[in-house]
Every structure is written in structure tokens, then in C-alpha cells.
Write a protein that holds these residues in place. Structure first.
Motif, PDB file in Angstrom:
ATOM      1  N   ASP A   1     -32.107  28.446  32.578  1.00 12.38           N
ATOM      2  CA  ASP A   1     -31.000  28.546  31.632  1.00 12.38           C
ATOM      3  C   ASP A   1     -30.275  27.205  31.579  1.00 12.38           C
ATOM      4  O   ASP A   1     -29.627  26.796  32.530  1.00 12.38           O
ATOM      5  N   PRO A   2     -30.384  26.501  30.446  1.00  7.00           N
ATOM      6  CA  PRO A   2     -29.789  25.170  30.357  1.00  7.00           C
ATOM      7  C   PRO A   2     -28.334  25.174  29.931  1.00  7.00           C
ATOM      8  O   PRO A   2     -27.724  24.113  29.813  1.00  7.00           O
ATOM      9  N   GLY A   3     -27.755  26.353  29.706  1.00  9.37           N
ATOM     10  CA  GLY A   3     -26.367  26.398  29.250  1.00  9.37           C
ATOM     11  C   GLY A   3     -26.250  25.783  27.865  1.00  9.37           C
ATOM     12  O   GLY A   3     -27.183  25.829  27.078  1.00  9.37           O
ATOM     13  N   ASP A   4     -25.109  25.183  27.552  1.00 14.46           N
ATOM     14  CA  ASP A   4     -24.922  24.542  26.260  1.00 14.46           C
ATOM     15  C   ASP A   4     -25.474  23.122  26.323  1.00 14.46           C
ATOM     16  O   ASP A   4     -24.748  22.164  26.547  1.00 14.46           O
ATOM     17  N   PHE A   5     -26.769  23.006  26.137  1.00 10.60           N
ATOM     18  CA  PHE A   5     -27.408  21.705  26.256  1.00 10.60           C
ATOM     19  C   PHE A   5     -27.068  20.777  25.088  1.00 10.60           C
ATOM     20  O   PHE A   5     -27.136  19.568  25.233  1.00 10.60           O
ATOM     21  N   HIS A   6     -26.703  21.303  23.939  1.00 19.74           N
ATOM     22  CA  HIS A   6     -26.406  20.446  22.779  1.00 19.74           C
ATOM     23  C   HIS A   6     -25.304  19.430  23.103  1.00 19.74           C
ATOM     24  O   HIS A   6     -25.485  18.227  22.917  1.00 19.74           O
ATOM     25  N   GLU A   7     -24.178  19.929  23.577  1.00 14.51           N
ATOM     26  CA  GLU A   7     -23.042  19.039  23.862  1.00 14.51           C
ATOM     27  C   GLU A   7     -23.343  18.126  25.044  1.00 14.51           C
ATOM     28  O   GLU A   7     -22.981  16.950  25.045  1.00 14.51           O
ATOM     29  N   ARG A   8     -24.026  18.650  26.042  1.00 13.22           N
ATOM     30  CA  ARG A   8     -24.397  17.839  27.205  1.00 13.22           C
ATOM     31  C   ARG A   8     -25.264  16.652  26.789  1.00 13.22           C
ATOM     32  O   ARG A   8     -25.040  15.519  27.219  1.00 13.22           O
ATOM     33  N   ILE A   9     -26.232  16.894  25.919  1.00 15.91           N
ATOM     34  CA  ILE A   9     -27.124  15.833  25.460  1.00 15.91           C
ATOM     35  C   ILE A   9     -26.363  14.836  24.590  1.00 15.91           C
ATOM     36  O   ILE A   9     -26.540  13.626  24.730  1.00 15.91           O
ATOM     37  N   ARG A  10     -25.503  15.320  23.714  1.00 13.79           N
ATOM     38  CA  ARG A  10     -24.709  14.401  22.874  1.00 13.79           C
ATOM     39  C   ARG A  10     -23.844  13.473  23.734  1.00 13.79           C
ATOM     40  O   ARG A  10     -23.763  12.271  23.478  1.00 13.79           O
ATOM     41  N   ARG A  11     -23.185  14.047  24.747  1.00 10.47           N
ATOM     42  CA  ARG A  11     -22.341  13.237  25.638  1.00 10.47           C
ATOM     43  C   ARG A  11     -23.177  12.199  26.389  1.00 10.47           C
ATOM     44  O   ARG A  11     -22.799  11.038  26.499  1.00 10.47           O
ATOM     45  N   SER A  12     -24.310  12.628  26.902  1.00 10.57           N
ATOM     46  CA  SER A  12     -25.172  11.726  27.665  1.00 10.57           C
ATOM     47  C   SER A  12     -25.729  10.621  26.762  1.00 10.57           C
ATOM     48  O   SER A  12     -25.730   9.446  27.139  1.00 10.57           O
ATOM     49  N   PHE A  13     -26.184  10.977  25.573  1.00  9.59           N
ATOM     50  CA  PHE A  13     -26.739   9.989  24.652  1.00  9.59           C
ATOM     51  C   PHE A  13     -25.688   8.939  24.287  1.00  9.59           C
ATOM     52  O   PHE A  13     -26.013   7.753  24.159  1.00  9.59           O
ATOM     53  N   ALA A  14     -24.437   9.360  24.141  1.00  7.92           N
ATOM     54  CA  ALA A  14     -23.349   8.429  23.808  1.00  7.92           C
ATOM     55  C   ALA A  14     -23.150   7.377  24.894  1.00  7.92           C
ATOM     56  O   ALA A  14     -22.596   6.306  24.628  1.00  7.92           O
ATOM     57  N   LYS A  15     -23.614   7.654  26.120  1.00  8.37           N
ATOM     58  CA  LYS A  15     -23.493   6.701  27.228  1.00  8.37           C
ATOM     59  C   LYS A  15     -24.678   5.740  27.299  1.00  8.37           C
ATOM     60  O   LYS A  15     -24.680   4.838  28.137  1.00  8.37           O
ATOM     61  N   GLN A  16     -25.667   5.937  26.456  1.00 11.28           N
ATOM     62  CA  GLN A  16     -26.891   5.127  26.503  1.00 11.28           C
ATOM     63  C   GLN A  16     -26.670   3.808  25.774  1.00 11.28           C
ATOM     64  O   GLN A  16     -26.864   3.711  24.557  1.00 11.28           O
ATOM     65  N   ASN A  17     -26.288   2.789  26.497  1.00 14.23           N
ATOM     66  CA  ASN A  17     -26.052   1.477  25.902  1.00 14.23           C
ATOM     67  C   ASN A  17     -27.305   0.910  25.242  1.00 14.23           C
ATOM     68  O   ASN A  17     -27.219   0.235  24.215  1.00 14.23           O
TER      69      ASN A  17
END
Length: 149
Positions: free
Chosen positions: A5-21
Motif C-alpha cells: 500500500d503506497p498511500g497517497d503516492f501522487h503528492e509524495r512523488i510530486r514533492r520528491s520530483f520538485a527536489k530533483q535539481n
């Protein structure tokens, strides 16, 4: 396919991607997130080409590996993370187009190792053209303070 169960992966991925310089530097955008699949798009930029004017193979590989990794994030628990441990890329056709689409899809989820496959497409006049394929392996990381979201 057994999926944690990945939970709310949409927001987690968006937040993480925003940190990808690196993705920001390339001008890559996260455009689609769904269970087991993620897409990233990149506009053509002459600064990202090799000597013949094609999108550089390393530039193709980076968002393709990122799409595969985030696809894997859709099938893991929210308290764990991932690190890529291996990938193989096949450059199938010159990177020539107005935009590029990078799609990662989970092939085999797992509790320790996850395998994902990716496809890169050049988009321009006419139908999208497959320019690269990739297979990645990622290690699930637990309880490491230096590897967190």
C-alpha cells in the motif's frame, strides 16, 4: 502483481520530483502519475545535444531512469525510499524531436528489489518515435537517515 500500500503516492512523488535539481536543470516536467507508471516530458533544447545535434544519450538516460524510479515509488510504502542499483539503456534511434516523453513502468514489484522498464519517445511531426528503452533495478531503502524524501 503484489503491491505494498503506497498511500497517497501522487503528492509524495510530486514533492520528491520538485527536489530533483538535475531534472530542473534539464527542463523536465512530471506529466503523469498512476499506479505502476510515471511519465516525464522534456522539451528539445540545443544545450542538451551531442555533436550531431541529437539529444545526448546521457540526457535521454537521466529522465528515463527517473521515470522508472518514480513508477516504483507508486508501489512502495510511504516510509521507505529507493535507490537505483543498476540500469541498462538501449539507444534505438537518434533523439530528434520537438519534445520527448519518458515513461517508466513497474515490471516486478518486490520488498527488497523492484524492476522497472522504460521507454523514451521523440515527439514532433507525425507519430511518436521510440528512441530508447531501459531496464532498471532499484533497492528498497529502510531506516536510513541519509536517504529520505
Amino acid at each position: 502483481m503484489k503491491i505494498t500500500d503506497p498511500g497517497d503516492f501522487h503528492e509524495r512523488i510530486r514533492r520528491s520530483f520538485a527536489k530533483q535539481n538535475a531534472m530542473e536543470m534539464l527542463g523536465a516536467e512530471l506529466t503523469r502519475i498512476q499506479q505502476g507508471m510515471v511519465e516525464i516530458e522534456l522539451p528539445f533544447d540545443e544545450k542538451l545535444t551531442q555533436q550531431h545535434g541529437f539529444l545526448h544519450g546521457g540526457v535521454i538516460s537521466a529522465p528515463l531512469e527517473t521515470a522508472c524510479t518514480y513508477a516504483a515509488y507508486t508501489v512502495i510504502a510511504p516510509e521507505v525510499s529507493l535507490l537505483t542499483i543498476e540500469f541498462k539503456v538501449n539507444l534505438l534511434s537518434p533523439g530528434r524531436g520537438e519534445r520527448f516523453l519518458f515513461r517508466g513502468e513497474v515490471t516486478k514489484p518486490g520488498s527488497t528489489i523492484i524492476v522497472a522498464d522504460g521507454r523514451a519517445y521523440a515527439i514532433g511531426d507525425g507519430p511518436a518515435k521510440l528512441i530508447a528503452s531501459m531496464t532498471t533495478s532499484m533497492m528498497v531503502i529502510r531506516d536510513r537517515q541519509d536517504v529520505v524524501e
